[in-house]
Design a protein around this motif. Sequence first.
Motif, PDB file in Angstrom:
ATOM      1  N   TRP A 248     -38.281  16.474 -34.636  1.00 58.59           N
ATOM      2  CA  TRP A 248     -36.939  16.872 -35.062  1.00 58.59           C
ATOM      3  C   TRP A 248     -36.893  17.563 -36.434  1.00 58.59           C
ATOM      4  O   TRP A 248     -35.861  18.092 -36.800  1.00 58.59           O
ATOM      5  N   VAL A 249     -37.978  17.519 -37.184  1.00 58.32           N
ATOM      6  CA  VAL A 249     -37.989  18.102 -38.527  1.00 58.32           C
ATOM      7  C   VAL A 249     -39.120  19.123 -38.619  1.00 58.32           C
ATOM      8  O   VAL A 249     -40.261  18.822 -38.251  1.00 58.32           O
ATOM      9  N   ASP A 250     -38.823  20.311 -39.117  1.00 54.89           N
ATOM     10  CA  ASP A 250     -39.838  21.345 -39.272  1.00 54.89           C
ATOM     11  C   ASP A 250     -40.648  21.093 -40.540  1.00 54.89           C
ATOM     12  O   ASP A 250     -40.114  21.126 -41.659  1.00 54.89           O
ATOM     13  N   ALA A 251     -41.936  20.827 -40.365  1.00 50.73           N
ATOM     14  CA  ALA A 251     -42.860  20.639 -41.482  1.00 50.73           C
ATOM     15  C   ALA A 251     -44.241  21.069 -41.007  1.00 50.73           C
ATOM     16  O   ALA A 251     -44.611  20.830 -39.854  1.00 50.73           O
ATOM     17  N   ARG A 252     -44.993  21.671 -41.905  1.00 56.64           N
ATOM     18  CA  ARG A 252     -46.306  22.172 -41.493  1.00 56.64           C
ATOM     19  C   ARG A 252     -47.367  21.071 -41.426  1.00 56.64           C
ATOM     20  O   ARG A 252     -48.405  21.267 -40.779  1.00 56.64           O
ATOM     21  N   ARG A 253     -47.098  19.934 -42.063  1.00 60.30           N
ATOM     22  CA  ARG A 253     -48.051  18.822 -41.999  1.00 60.30           C
ATOM     23  C   ARG A 253     -47.275  17.524 -42.193  1.00 60.30           C
ATOM     24  O   ARG A 253     -46.348  17.459 -43.011  1.00 60.30           O
ATOM     25  N   VAL A 254     -47.653  16.479 -41.440  1.00 63.62           N
ATOM     26  CA  VAL A 254     -47.031  15.161 -41.564  1.00 63.62           C
ATOM     27  C   VAL A 254     -48.120  14.100 -41.562  1.00 63.62           C
ATOM     28  O   VAL A 254     -49.011  14.118 -40.694  1.00 63.62           O
ATOM     29  N   THR A 255     -48.055  13.176 -42.543  1.00 63.61           N
ATOM     30  CA  THR A 255     -49.051  12.110 -42.653  1.00 63.61           C
ATOM     31  C   THR A 255     -48.367  10.783 -42.966  1.00 63.61           C
ATOM     32  O   THR A 255     -47.207  10.748 -43.390  1.00 63.61           O
ATOM     33  N   PHE A 256     -49.112   9.715 -42.766  1.00 58.94           N
ATOM     34  CA  PHE A 256     -48.685   8.385 -43.216  1.00 58.94           C
ATOM     35  C   PHE A 256     -49.865   7.747 -43.937  1.00 58.94           C
ATOM     36  O   PHE A 256     -50.970   7.659 -43.381  1.00 58.94           O
ATOM     37  N   LYS A 257     -49.625   7.292 -45.171  1.00 56.99           N
ATOM     38  CA  LYS A 257     -50.681   6.602 -45.926  1.00 56.99           C
ATOM     39  C   LYS A 257     -50.140   5.304 -46.504  1.00 56.99           C
ATOM     40  O   LYS A 257     -49.026   5.243 -47.009  1.00 56.99           O
ATOM     41  N   TYR A 258     -50.992   4.301 -46.423  1.00 59.04           N
ATOM     42  CA  TYR A 258     -50.628   2.931 -46.768  1.00 59.04           C
ATOM     43  C   TYR A 258     -51.495   2.483 -47.944  1.00 59.04           C
ATOM     44  O   TYR A 258     -52.707   2.712 -47.950  1.00 59.04           O
ATOM     45  N   GLY A 259     -50.877   1.847 -48.932  1.00 57.49           N
ATOM     46  CA  GLY A 259     -51.621   1.295 -50.056  1.00 57.49           C
ATOM     47  C   GLY A 259     -52.180  -0.074 -49.712  1.00 57.49           C
ATOM     48  O   GLY A 259     -51.482  -1.087 -49.836  1.00 57.49           O
ATOM     49  N   LEU A 260     -53.410  -0.116 -49.268  1.00 56.21           N
ATOM     50  CA  LEU A 260     -54.011  -1.368 -48.794  1.00 56.21           C
ATOM     51  C   LEU A 260     -54.866  -2.059 -49.845  1.00 56.21           C
ATOM     52  O   LEU A 260     -54.847  -3.278 -49.976  1.00 56.21           O
ATOM     53  N   GLY A 261     -55.671  -1.291 -50.588  1.00 59.95           N
ATOM     54  CA  GLY A 261     -56.602  -1.879 -51.547  1.00 59.95           C
ATOM     55  C   GLY A 261     -57.954  -2.150 -50.914  1.00 59.95           C
ATOM     56  O   GLY A 261     -58.069  -2.418 -49.713  1.00 59.95           O
ATOM     57  N   ASP A 262     -58.994  -2.070 -51.733  1.00 59.84           N
ATOM     58  CA  ASP A 262     -60.367  -2.223 -51.235  1.00 59.84           C
ATOM     59  C   ASP A 262     -60.609  -3.571 -50.577  1.00 59.84           C
ATOM     60  O   ASP A 262     -61.295  -3.672 -49.553  1.00 59.84           O
ATOM     61  N   ASP A 263     -60.079  -4.649 -51.161  1.00 59.38           N
ATOM     62  CA  ASP A 263     -60.330  -5.984 -50.622  1.00 59.38           C
ATOM     63  C   ASP A 263     -59.712  -6.140 -49.241  1.00 59.38           C
ATOM     64  O   ASP A 263     -60.347  -6.666 -48.315  1.00 59.38           O
ATOM     65  N   PHE A 264     -58.476  -5.671 -49.080  1.00 59.17           N
ATOM     66  CA  PHE A 264     -57.796  -5.774 -47.786  1.00 59.17           C
ATOM     67  C   PHE A 264     -58.543  -4.954 -46.734  1.00 59.17           C
ATOM     68  O   PHE A 264     -58.756  -5.419 -45.604  1.00 59.17           O
TER      69      PHE A 264
END
Length: 407
Positions: A248-264
């Motif tokens: 529904w939205v025009d965008a040339r790139r879409v991502t999802f990034k989560y702040g997990l941390g090295d230990d997790f």
Amino acid sequence: MRVLLVGAGGVGTAVTRIAARRAFLAHMVVADYDLARAEAAVAALGEQAARYSARRLDASDRDAVRRMLLDERCDVLLNATDPRFVMPLFQAALEAGTHYLDMAMSLSAPHGSRPYEECGVKLGDEQFALDRRWAEAGRLALVGMGVEPGLSDVFARYAADELFDDIEEIGVRDGANLTVEGYDFAPSFSIWTTIEECLNPPVVYEEGRGWFTTAPFSEPEVFDFPEGIGPVECVNVEHEEVLLIPRWVDARRVTFKYGLGDDFIAKLKTLHALGLDATARVSVPGNDGPVQVSPRDVVAACLPDPAGLGERMTGKTCAGTWVKGSKDGKPREVYLYHVVDNQWSMREYGSQAVVWQTAVNPVVALELLSTGAWSGQGVLGPEALPPRPFLDLLTEYGSPWGLRDDS
């Protein structure tokens, strides 16, 4: 509006507490496989409990769900279970002729030979395959209507409508500085769902290429989160926004990034290496003979219930959507976000920050549907609907959103 809420865990219980303060709700049936859990959620509402009732319900029993929707004369089913139960609930609502909302979509399956390059079955594919049937029935299935997905998708639509003429990239970024006293490992959200989204191949969208996958935890970046949370390393994770926003939205790139941390991340990798992320049942010895159990269910049973961590938790959680593009011929970069302080959510609602932040958004959506400010037919994501009524009502609920302009 009469609502069947399926799932009385942390998020479902938070839903009841938030909705109890709003006049749009005529009645909510709180249903759970564990009747005592549903009854506890209702009993905690005090004087407002008269608008609620508790029922036992197996979310995997499609026919039982359909019957309850009809018997209770419900207008909508709100799914607050984990993604395993999306399809039976989704189909039961369609058969009962009610509307439907969820916060996580039907499960994915990796590509058989190229899991880290090509998509197999994508998140939500099973639901979108029934779009025509929902439209022909004149009913709305609003999918991915939590915080992420959900509010993050509303932010994407708002940015496209009001902040940008051209969008280069939309990146949902989730981070927190939450700590839990007394635990070395205590996820603040369902570990079942966390394992699913973190160990599956992440999906990325690019214009001209479409959807494709990468290896788990790919493309690490440090993102600076607002309101004192600060820099957190974020990595690619499979999430519904990447499958919803480009529709529904025009965008040339879409991502999802989560702040997990090295230990997790290290702990998740260990679970995977040991096969403890598997959902297929295995046979283990029991007092009365072999017992069939899912390794992932065992992991979940061994960890503390996220809903009960609030008293030990401190810090803030942030969900938001970073957008890069241009406006009036000039480069622009913004981060639209929603921050919840655990101390505030515990004091005001008795719910820890992560589950409260997830729960408030479907309640806002239900109220918009009840007033007609939001409406539609078929299977729709949040970005298919006008964003301003949602953002205004979220602020009215006492939990305002923010915008940081990094241009």
